[in-house]
Design an enzyme around this catalytic site. Structure first.
Site, PDB file in Angstrom:
ATOM      1  N   HIS A  26      86.649  57.567  21.314  1.00  0.00           N
ATOM      2  CA  HIS A  26      86.660  57.759  19.865  1.00  0.00           C
ATOM      3  C   HIS A  26      85.567  56.917  19.244  1.00  0.00           C
ATOM      4  O   HIS A  26      85.084  55.935  19.832  1.00  0.00           O
ATOM      5  CB  HIS A  26      88.018  57.383  19.267  1.00  0.00           C
ATOM      6  CG  HIS A  26      88.296  55.903  19.250  1.00  0.00           C
ATOM      7  ND1 HIS A  26      87.920  55.079  18.225  1.00  0.00           N
ATOM      8  CD2 HIS A  26      88.920  55.098  20.158  1.00  0.00           C
ATOM      9  CE1 HIS A  26      88.299  53.837  18.474  1.00  0.00           C
ATOM     10  NE2 HIS A  26      88.907  53.819  19.649  1.00  0.00           N
ATOM     11  N   CYS A  27      85.120  57.326  18.056  1.00  0.00           N
ATOM     12  CA  CYS A  27      84.179  56.520  17.299  1.00  0.00           C
ATOM     13  C   CYS A  27      84.888  56.046  16.039  1.00  0.00           C
ATOM     14  O   CYS A  27      86.112  55.903  16.034  1.00  0.00           O
ATOM     15  CB  CYS A  27      82.909  57.312  16.981  1.00  0.00           C
ATOM     16  SG  CYS A  27      83.198  58.821  16.031  1.00  0.00           S
ATOM     17  N   ALA A  28      84.167  55.823  14.959  1.00  0.00           N
ATOM     18  CA  ALA A  28      84.786  55.261  13.762  1.00  0.00           C
ATOM     19  C   ALA A  28      85.736  56.224  13.077  1.00  0.00           C
ATOM     20  O   ALA A  28      86.705  55.802  12.433  1.00  0.00           O
ATOM     21  CB  ALA A  28      83.695  54.828  12.772  1.00  0.00           C
ATOM     22  N   ARG A  30      86.307  59.799  14.579  1.00  0.00           N
ATOM     23  CA  ARG A  30      86.603  61.004  15.356  1.00  0.00           C
ATOM     24  C   ARG A  30      87.207  60.689  16.720  1.00  0.00           C
ATOM     25  O   ARG A  30      86.820  59.730  17.382  1.00  0.00           O
ATOM     26  CB  ARG A  30      85.322  61.825  15.577  1.00  0.00           C
ATOM     27  CG  ARG A  30      84.536  62.084  14.326  1.00  0.00           C
ATOM     28  CD  ARG A  30      83.293  62.892  14.611  1.00  0.00           C
ATOM     29  NE  ARG A  30      82.371  62.815  13.499  1.00  0.00           N
ATOM     30  CZ  ARG A  30      81.413  63.692  13.242  1.00  0.00           C
ATOM     31  NH1 ARG A  30      81.264  64.733  14.022  1.00  0.00           N
ATOM     32  NH2 ARG A  30      80.610  63.534  12.220  1.00  0.00           N
ATOM     33  N   TRP A 308      75.341  58.591  16.773  1.00  0.00           N
ATOM     34  CA  TRP A 308      75.590  57.410  17.610  1.00  0.00           C
ATOM     35  C   TRP A 308      74.413  57.069  18.501  1.00  0.00           C
ATOM     36  O   TRP A 308      74.277  55.933  18.952  1.00  0.00           O
ATOM     37  CB  TRP A 308      76.841  57.639  18.451  1.00  0.00           C
ATOM     38  CG  TRP A 308      78.078  57.464  17.651  1.00  0.00           C
ATOM     39  CD1 TRP A 308      78.794  58.425  17.017  1.00  0.00           C
ATOM     40  CD2 TRP A 308      78.732  56.229  17.355  1.00  0.00           C
ATOM     41  NE1 TRP A 308      79.862  57.877  16.351  1.00  0.00           N
ATOM     42  CE2 TRP A 308      79.845  56.529  16.542  1.00  0.00           C
ATOM     43  CE3 TRP A 308      78.478  54.902  17.702  1.00  0.00           C
ATOM     44  CZ2 TRP A 308      80.698  55.549  16.076  1.00  0.00           C
ATOM     45  CZ3 TRP A 308      79.344  53.924  17.238  1.00  0.00           C
ATOM     46  CH2 TRP A 308      80.434  54.253  16.434  1.00  0.00           C
TER      47      TRP A 308
END
Length: 456
Positions: A26-28, A30, A308
């Protein structure tokens, strides 16, 4: 209170179940999944799950937009996929997808856990600089020394933090990996540099070693832990269970610390410096053009989830030279989205659309999260999407032309503006550039909105 477990369960059910998950991170904002068979995922059903904002299947990843609560959903999702939460190692190196998708996935998986630490430290650093400029805190005081250490620790010990998150990404031991990073920062190792600094020479059993100062570096430790993950997996497979407790950490340190200092580290340092110098050279040569491209195009990268790939360059610039030219240009994009949303709010007569636009503008101003507004409002209306691109390009052009920088890697919002506190010229030009993005976005958003438009 949100039911994260219910959200995770709903997502898993509609993407084909556990057997269809090849990789996850996961990112910030999603949840990023690599699916074995994309056809088993029901996009409409996933979007209908409570807590899900949107679904984007791009760059070899099935990306589920959730918002800032995504870490909580990911924790529950990981438990469902693995059957328990007991393991420290998250091995996603064999996930499906193209090489490019694996690179994007790895970058987001490594850096996203560190974003709160980087952002918080950056804001603290900016506020400390402001206090010094206002005469509230003296640079010779103990207060300054303590707060300076608090704000800069994340950068100094970045190799240790990146070693830990890289290990979780590549499937190695996080704690042994952190020791490898820590060895590069040990006073005994740093003492070998003497007064020469980077490039000083030493030896390891007769093998020449080019010494480097690894504090605040990004590239070397990531490559080192990537290489270590293969050694770790081999050791874990071949060392008898009764000897693993001693043999694996012993061999890991004996092999990886010298290998990193002799081969991987110097290549990584020079490679990272080359990338940073190249980016900064391009911006110095054509700041306006760079500002137009990044300020206008950042939302496009965000919409595909591939922004990213640029973030590590910004982080590397901050850690190596103390400032970055790219980060302010991402602010231009965010403030352009704020302006466009405000233009819609001023023009529209539809209560639902007005509320959504205003909520989006406030959310971005406070948290820098643009995805809900981007996908819920702008991408659905090509004219509005174009409006924020133009507004971001205008603001970015000014920021690039005036060489505005930030002293921290942060997401663009009102709350992160202290990262512009370097000198008065930088602050003033930063305000002007972002004001241009907001004003142009608001004007174009107003023009491109019909009074009777509704929230689709």
């Amino acid at each position: 209170m949100a039911d994260y477990k219910k959200t995770a369960k709903g997502i898993l059910e509609h993407v084909g179940g556990v057997e269809n998950i090849a990789g996850m991170t996961h990112c910030a904002t999603r949840l990023r999944l690599n699916l074995k068979d994309d056809s088993k995922a029901d996009d409409a059903a996933v979007k209908a799950v409570e807590g899900v904002v949107n679904v984007i299947n791009t760059a070899g990843q099935y990306q589920i937009l959730i918002g800032i609560e995504v870490p909580h959903v990911y924790d529950e999702f990981e438990i469902l996929v693995k059957g328990s939460s007991e393991g420290d190692v998250v091995d996603t190196t064999n996930q499906g997808g193209s090489v490019l998708s694996k690179v994007f996935s790895a970058i987001s998986g490594i850096f996203s856990p560190l974003l709160p630490a980087l952002a918080g430290s950056g804001i603290l650093r900016g506020l400390l600089i402001l206090c010094v400029q206002l005469g509230v805190i003296s640079e010779s005081s103990g207060t300054y020394a303590i707060l300076f250490a608090a704000s800069m620790a994340v950068f100094y010990f970045l190799p240790v933090l990146l070693a830990f998150s890289s290990a979780r990404r590549f499937g190695a031991s996080p704690y042994i990996s952190a020791l490898i990073g820590g060895a590069l920062l040990h006073p005994s190792f740093l003492a070998l540099l003497g007064e020469t600094g980077n490039g000083a020479m030493s030896s390891f059993f007769g093998i020449p070693v080019v010494l480097m100062n690894y504090n605040s570096t990004v590239v070397p430790i990531i490559f080192a832990i990537w290489a270590y993950s293969y050694l770790y997996k081999w050791l874990d497979k071949n060392v008898p269970e009764t000897l693993k407790l001693v043999i694996i950490p012993l061999v890991s340190l004996l092999v990886m610390v010298p290998l990193t200092t002799i081969v991987i580290g110097p290549l990584g340092v020079y490679g990272g410096e080359l990338i940073a110098n190249g980016v900064n050279w391009l911006i110095e040569r054509s700041g306006m053009l760079t500002g137009v491209v990044i300020g206008g195009g950042w939302s496009v990268l965000v919409s595909f989830g591939i922004h990213w790939a640029v973030n590590p360059i910004m982080i590397n610039n901050i850690s190596q030279v103390g400032y970055d030219y790219i980060c302010p240009l991402t602010f231009a994009c965010n403030f352009a989205v704020i302006g466009t949303a405000l233009g819609v709010w001023f023009k529209s007569k539809n209560k639902e659309l007005k509320n959504f636009a205003l909520t989006g503008a406030i959310t971005i101003a406070l948290s820098a999260i643009i995805e809900p507004t981007l996908f819920g409002l702008l991408i659905k209306n090509k004219k509005l999407f174009l409006a924020q691109i133009i507004a971001g390009a205008v603001g970015g052009a000014y920021l690039g032309l005036t060489k505005v920088v930030t002293n921290a890697f942060v997401f663009g919002s009102v709350t992160t503006f202290p990262s512009f506190i370097i000198d008065n010229k930088n602050i003033v030009n930063g305000v002007i550039g972002l004001a241009l993005s907001v004003v142009v976005g608001a004007v174009l958003g107003y023009i491109f909105t019909n009074k009777d438009d509704k929230l689709a």
